[in-house]
Design an enzyme around this catalytic site. Structure first.
Site, short mmCIF file in Angstrom:
data_model
loop_
_atom_site.label_atom_id
_atom_site.label_comp_id
_atom_site.label_asym_id
_atom_site.label_seq_id
_atom_site.Cartn_x
_atom_site.Cartn_y
_atom_site.Cartn_z
N GLY A 41 0.77 -1.24 0.00
CA GLY A 41 0.00 0.00 0.00
C GLY A 41 0.80 1.29 0.00
N GLU A 96 4.18 4.37 5.86
CA GLU A 96 2.94 3.59 5.82
C GLU A 96 1.87 4.31 5.01
OE1 GLU A 96 1.25 1.13 5.85
OE2 GLU A 96 1.24 -0.06 7.66
N ASP A 97 0.95 3.53 4.50
CA ASP A 97 -0.17 4.15 3.77
C ASP A 97 -1.25 4.66 4.71
OD1 ASP A 97 -0.83 1.56 4.56
OD2 ASP A 97 -1.56 0.91 2.61
N ASP A 100 -5.05 2.28 10.83
CA ASP A 100 -6.46 2.03 11.10
C ASP A 100 -6.58 1.59 12.56
OD1 ASP A 100 -9.12 1.65 10.41
OD2 ASP A 100 -8.81 -0.33 9.55
N GLY A 102 -4.19 0.22 14.16
CA GLY A 102 -2.87 0.43 14.74
C GLY A 102 -2.13 -0.88 14.99
N THR A 104 -1.04 -3.31 12.94
CA THR A 104 0.07 -3.63 12.04
C THR A 104 1.32 -2.86 12.45
OG1 THR A 104 -1.54 -3.91 10.25
CG2 THR A 104 0.78 -3.69 9.61
N LEU A 105 1.16 -1.55 12.65
CA LEU A 105 2.32 -0.73 12.99
C LEU A 105 2.84 -1.01 14.38
CD1 LEU A 105 1.93 2.78 11.45
CD2 LEU A 105 3.76 1.13 11.16
N LYS A 128 -6.66 7.11 10.53
CA LYS A 128 -8.08 6.98 10.88
C LYS A 128 -8.16 6.81 12.38
CE LYS A 128 -9.83 4.07 7.22
NZ LYS A 128 -10.44 2.76 7.00
N PHE A 149 -13.84 3.39 4.43
CA PHE A 149 -12.88 2.56 3.70
C PHE A 149 -12.44 3.33 2.47
CE2 PHE A 149 -11.42 -0.80 0.88
CZ PHE A 149 -10.58 -1.49 1.74
N ASP A 156 -5.77 -0.57 -1.72
CA ASP A 156 -6.53 -1.45 -2.60
C ASP A 156 -7.89 -1.84 -2.05
OD1 ASP A 156 -5.27 -3.19 -0.54
OD2 ASP A 156 -6.24 -4.77 -1.70
P1 IMP Z 1 -4.30 -1.65 10.95
O1 IMP Z 1 -3.43 -2.78 11.38
O2 IMP Z 1 -5.75 -1.88 11.33
O3 IMP Z 1 -3.82 -0.29 11.40
O4 IMP Z 1 -4.39 -1.72 9.38
C1 IMP Z 1 -3.44 -1.23 8.60
C2 IMP Z 1 -3.53 -1.85 7.22
O5 IMP Z 1 -4.87 -2.21 6.84
C3 IMP Z 1 -3.09 -0.79 6.24
O6 IMP Z 1 -1.70 -0.82 6.06
C4 IMP Z 1 -3.90 -1.16 5.01
O7 IMP Z 1 -3.18 -2.11 4.24
C5 IMP Z 1 -5.17 -1.78 5.53
N1 IMP Z 1 -6.25 -0.77 5.57
C6 IMP Z 1 -6.77 -0.18 6.65
N2 IMP Z 1 -7.73 0.69 6.33
C7 IMP Z 1 -7.83 0.66 4.99
C8 IMP Z 1 -8.65 1.37 4.04
O8 IMP Z 1 -9.50 2.21 4.35
N3 IMP Z 1 -8.43 1.07 2.73
C9 IMP Z 1 -7.52 0.14 2.32
N4 IMP Z 1 -6.73 -0.52 3.17
C10 IMP Z 1 -6.88 -0.28 4.49
MG MG Z 2 -0.55 -1.43 4.35
#
Ligand code: IMP
Ligand code: MG
Length: 172
Positions: A41, A96-97, A100, A102, A104-105, A128, A149, A156
């Site tokens: 992303g 990072e893209d 959401d 948090g 993953t990071l 977000k 979203f 994607d």
């Molecule tokens: P987290 O672990 O919930 O913070 O999710 C992070 C990952 O989920 C991002 O790096 C994206 O790949 C994916 N993601 C979260 N929100 C969106 C969205 O609105 N559109 C597309 N991908 C998303």
């Molecule tokens: Mg990502």
């Protein structure tokens, strides 16, 4: 087919990236940045942001996947592609893209910290905050967006739409 509506235009993205690049260049003067792109992303953001940084940079790539459906991550993160080089003593900027939940990071930051970088900061294009489950410190944020979203500019929906030059939401 999705019914797309522009949330952030190409011009607005590029303008903000210029500002982030200037700020990062100022903050990291005298340091060598290793920009760490989280595939897939962040690929567009990494490319454009790196061009706005006026310091020597190195680029590294990592791929992580979170198990879950296409709309939300499950909290279980797997490293699909790891770094080829050690990062001990280096200044790492994770690119990072979107943040959401948090998860993953948070996971990525924890495992990278154990490798003893000199510094470890995060630059995300989108944030977000309404969806946050795990707290993460983020040094650079492009745009704070509501809980929709979003797709485009690297993001994607079922692996498509990454090549849109702007960020869109799906109007149902
Ligand atoms: P987290 O672990 O919930 O913070 O999710 C992070 C990952 O989920 C991002 O790096 C994206 O790949 C994916 N993601 C979260 N929100 C969106 C969205 O609105 N559109 C597309 N991908 C998303
Ligand atoms: Mg990502």
């Amino acid at each position: 087919m999705l019914n797309l509506e522009t949330l952030i235009s190409e011009e607005a993205i590029q303008k903000r990236i210029k500002e982030l690049g200037a700020q990062i260049s100022q903050d990291y003067r005298n340091q060598e940045i290793i920009m760490l792109c989280v595939l897939k992303g962040s690929v567009m953001f990494m490319a454009d942001l790196s061009k706005r940084i006026t310091l020597p940079v190195k680029m590294e790539f990592m791929a992580v996947s979170s198990y879950g459906d296409e709309y939300k991550s499950s909290g279980v993160v797997k490293i699909v592609k790891d770094l080829d080089q050690p990062i001990e003593g280096k200044d790492i900027l994770i690119v990072e893209d979107i943040i959401d939940s948090g998860r993953t990071l948070n996971y990525l930051k924890n495992i990278l910290s154990e490798r003893n970088p000199k510094s470890l900061k995060i630059c995300t294009l989108l944030d977000k905050p309404d969806k946050r489950v795990v707290d993460v410190d983020v040094e650079y944020i492009g745009f704070t967006i509501p809980d929709n979203f979003v797709i485009g500019y690297g993001l994607d929906y079922q692996q498509e739409y990454r090549n849109l030059p702007y960020i869109a939401i799906n109007k149902e």
